[in-house]
Design a protein around this motif. Sequence first.
Motif, mmCIF file in Angstrom:
data_model
loop_
_atom_site.group_PDB
_atom_site.id
_atom_site.type_symbol
_atom_site.label_atom_id
_atom_site.label_comp_id
_atom_site.label_asym_id
_atom_site.label_seq_id
_atom_site.Cartn_x
_atom_site.Cartn_y
_atom_site.Cartn_z
ATOM 1 N N ASN A 178 0.850 -1.185 0.000
ATOM 2 C CA ASN A 178 0.000 0.000 0.000
ATOM 3 C C ASN A 178 0.888 1.239 0.000
ATOM 4 O O ASN A 178 1.590 1.511 0.981
ATOM 5 C CB ASN A 178 -0.913 -0.008 1.237
ATOM 6 N N SER A 179 0.872 1.969 -1.132
ATOM 7 C CA SER A 179 1.757 3.125 -1.248
ATOM 8 C C SER A 179 1.357 4.262 -0.313
ATOM 9 O O SER A 179 2.193 5.063 0.099
ATOM 10 C CB SER A 179 1.777 3.632 -2.695
ATOM 11 N N GLY A 180 0.053 4.344 0.034
ATOM 12 C CA GLY A 180 -0.396 5.405 0.931
ATOM 13 C C GLY A 180 0.190 5.269 2.325
ATOM 14 O O GLY A 180 0.648 6.257 2.926
ATOM 15 N N SER A 181 0.205 4.044 2.824
ATOM 16 C CA SER A 181 0.746 3.807 4.169
ATOM 17 C C SER A 181 2.196 3.344 4.136
ATOM 18 O O SER A 181 2.844 3.272 5.193
ATOM 19 C CB SER A 181 -0.097 2.749 4.887
ATOM 20 N N ASP A 182 2.703 3.021 2.946
ATOM 21 C CA ASP A 182 4.053 2.483 2.762
ATOM 22 C C ASP A 182 4.233 1.189 3.554
ATOM 23 O O ASP A 182 5.286 0.929 4.126
ATOM 24 C CB ASP A 182 5.119 3.514 3.169
ATOM 25 N N LEU A 183 3.162 0.371 3.568
ATOM 26 C CA LEU A 183 3.193 -0.882 4.309
ATOM 27 C C LEU A 183 2.979 -2.060 3.364
ATOM 28 O O LEU A 183 2.258 -1.961 2.368
ATOM 29 C CB LEU A 183 2.111 -0.904 5.389
ATOM 30 N N ILE A 184 3.634 -3.185 3.712
ATOM 31 C CA ILE A 184 3.414 -4.443 3.016
ATOM 32 C C ILE A 184 2.452 -5.269 3.868
ATOM 33 O O ILE A 184 2.752 -5.577 5.031
ATOM 34 C CB ILE A 184 4.724 -5.219 2.817
ATOM 35 N N TYR A 185 1.284 -5.603 3.315
ATOM 36 C CA TYR A 185 0.260 -6.355 4.041
ATOM 37 C C TYR A 185 0.251 -7.810 3.568
ATOM 38 O O TYR A 185 0.306 -8.094 2.378
ATOM 39 C CB TYR A 185 -1.128 -5.763 3.794
ATOM 40 N N THR A 186 0.144 -8.727 4.524
ATOM 41 C CA THR A 186 -0.008 -10.154 4.218
ATOM 42 C C THR A 186 -1.048 -10.734 5.167
ATOM 43 O O THR A 186 -0.971 -10.530 6.381
ATOM 44 C CB THR A 186 1.316 -10.910 4.395
ATOM 45 N N LYS A 187 -2.009 -11.451 4.584
ATOM 46 C CA LYS A 187 -3.028 -12.074 5.441
ATOM 47 C C LYS A 187 -3.421 -13.419 4.839
ATOM 48 O O LYS A 187 -3.261 -13.657 3.641
ATOM 49 C CB LYS A 187 -4.246 -11.161 5.603
ATOM 50 N N GLY A 188 -3.932 -14.316 5.708
ATOM 51 C CA GLY A 188 -4.324 -15.623 5.227
ATOM 52 C C GLY A 188 -4.941 -16.461 6.322
ATOM 53 O O GLY A 188 -5.337 -15.942 7.380
ATOM 54 N N HIS A 189 -4.988 -17.800 6.098
ATOM 55 C CA HIS A 189 -5.660 -18.707 7.032
ATOM 56 C C HIS A 189 -5.000 -20.073 6.952
ATOM 57 O O HIS A 189 -4.591 -20.522 5.867
ATOM 58 C CB HIS A 189 -7.148 -18.819 6.676
ATOM 59 N N ASN A 190 -4.901 -20.725 8.079
ATOM 60 C CA ASN A 190 -4.401 -22.093 8.140
ATOM 61 C C ASN A 190 -5.595 -23.038 8.146
ATOM 62 O O ASN A 190 -6.283 -23.190 9.146
ATOM 63 C CB ASN A 190 -3.552 -22.299 9.394
ATOM 64 N N PHE A 191 -5.865 -23.643 6.988
ATOM 65 C CA PHE A 191 -6.982 -24.572 6.871
ATOM 66 C C PHE A 191 -6.592 -26.004 7.279
ATOM 67 O O PHE A 191 -7.421 -26.917 7.235
ATOM 68 C CB PHE A 191 -7.498 -24.598 5.425
ATOM 69 N N GLY A 192 -5.314 -26.200 7.659
ATOM 70 C CA GLY A 192 -4.843 -27.530 7.996
ATOM 71 C C GLY A 192 -5.235 -27.969 9.389
ATOM 72 O O GLY A 192 -5.842 -27.217 10.171
ATOM 73 N N THR A 193 -4.856 -29.209 9.731
ATOM 74 C CA THR A 193 -5.179 -29.774 11.044
ATOM 75 C C THR A 193 -4.027 -29.635 12.022
ATOM 76 O O THR A 193 -4.145 -29.990 13.190
ATOM 77 C CB THR A 193 -5.526 -31.272 10.893
ATOM 78 N N GLY A 194 -2.887 -29.121 11.510
ATOM 79 C CA GLY A 194 -1.738 -28.932 12.385
ATOM 80 C C GLY A 194 -1.247 -27.494 12.331
ATOM 81 O O GLY A 194 -1.668 -26.690 11.492
ATOM 82 N N ALA A 195 -0.358 -27.165 13.256
ATOM 83 C CA ALA A 195 0.176 -25.804 13.323
ATOM 84 C C ALA A 195 1.146 -25.560 12.169
ATOM 85 O O ALA A 195 1.797 -26.475 11.677
ATOM 86 C CB ALA A 195 0.872 -25.585 14.654
ATOM 87 N N CYS A 196 1.207 -24.296 11.767
ATOM 88 C CA CYS A 196 2.165 -23.866 10.735
ATOM 89 C C CYS A 196 3.297 -23.128 11.424
ATOM 90 O O CYS A 196 3.074 -22.155 12.150
ATOM 91 C CB CYS A 196 1.460 -22.967 9.724
ATOM 92 N N ASP A 197 4.515 -23.618 11.261
ATOM 93 C CA ASP A 197 5.690 -22.974 11.845
ATOM 94 C C ASP A 197 6.652 -22.700 10.690
ATOM 95 O O ASP A 197 7.321 -23.619 10.211
ATOM 96 C CB ASP A 197 6.327 -23.904 12.891
ATOM 97 N N ALA A 198 6.693 -21.422 10.224
ATOM 98 C CA ALA A 198 7.422 -21.162 8.986
ATOM 99 C C ALA A 198 7.970 -19.736 8.945
ATOM 100 O O ALA A 198 7.654 -18.889 9.785
ATOM 101 C CB ALA A 198 6.516 -21.393 7.779
ATOM 102 N N LEU A 199 8.818 -19.544 7.945
ATOM 103 C CA LEU A 199 9.368 -18.234 7.618
ATOM 104 C C LEU A 199 8.593 -17.695 6.422
ATOM 105 O O LEU A 199 8.436 -18.389 5.414
ATOM 106 C CB LEU A 199 10.854 -18.365 7.263
ATOM 107 N N LEU A 200 8.080 -16.465 6.531
ATOM 108 C CA LEU A 200 7.288 -15.864 5.466
ATOM 109 C C LEU A 200 8.072 -14.718 4.822
ATOM 110 O O LEU A 200 8.419 -13.739 5.479
ATOM 111 C CB LEU A 200 5.954 -15.346 6.023
ATOM 112 N N ASN A 201 8.362 -14.878 3.523
ATOM 113 C CA ASN A 201 9.050 -13.830 2.752
ATOM 114 C C ASN A 201 8.126 -13.305 1.654
ATOM 115 O O ASN A 201 7.277 -14.032 1.134
ATOM 116 C CB ASN A 201 10.316 -14.394 2.073
#
Length: 268
Positions: free
Chosen positions: A237-260
Amino acid sequence: MATNYLDTGDTGRAVSAESDGALFAGIFGAEKYVLENGSQLKAEVQSNNIVKISDGDAVMYGRHVRIPANDSALVTINNGHSGTNRIDLIVFRYTKDSTGKETVDLVVIQGEDSTGTATAPTAVDGNILTGAMQSDFPLYSVELNGINIVKVNPLFNVIGNISKLKEELTELNSNLNSLLLVKQVTIKSNMNIGAGKDFEYYIKAPIVSGYTPVGVIGYDLVGNWDVWVNISSCYYNSGSDLIYTKGHNFGTGACDALLNTFVLYKKV
């Protein structure tokens, strides 16, 4: 019935002008161009009646036309008249007679005298590839004010050779590489999302000297996660100069990861 469609091989028959013309038109384009050879048909005013056309090569609907190297041609411009303006055209004129013989000559198409703004005469734009008996390739317009030639304007396009095209493409790629930059940005180094949970992160776009961010072109998850982890949106978003990321874990286990994310920057 068997037919030999081979054209440039040893078939027992001569290669026709039409065949050569079609081949050159396919390589250079089915129009009229001056090539990057020699003096490129440079025009020089010798007097109020003479224009010199230097050596060079041209292609007219696939027909190769040439003034040999170190040679030239003199074109005669008829006298102008005091108090009037006129525009003449210097053209390569292609003609084919009833026997099929083809010639190209330098011709002057004389315009009409005018006490006001002069207009150029009309050239014949016959398509040689489809059998035209005459076709003009306008090289220069010659402007006369009274008895004087005041300006000679080139009317043709110069088409580069393959070597020049390669150089230009290399330069273009180099310029594009300097204009654009992609930076890998870590959004979350230890993303831990439980089963059935949403996630949302936002960070300030990193500063890159001389560049400004324009958008996100991709993302990457590295670590312990399964195919049911979904990134629903990832954008800048150029107005806020922010990088937004959103989502959902539809799996049955936890997600432990690096997000780039991969952020595209442009030079400012």
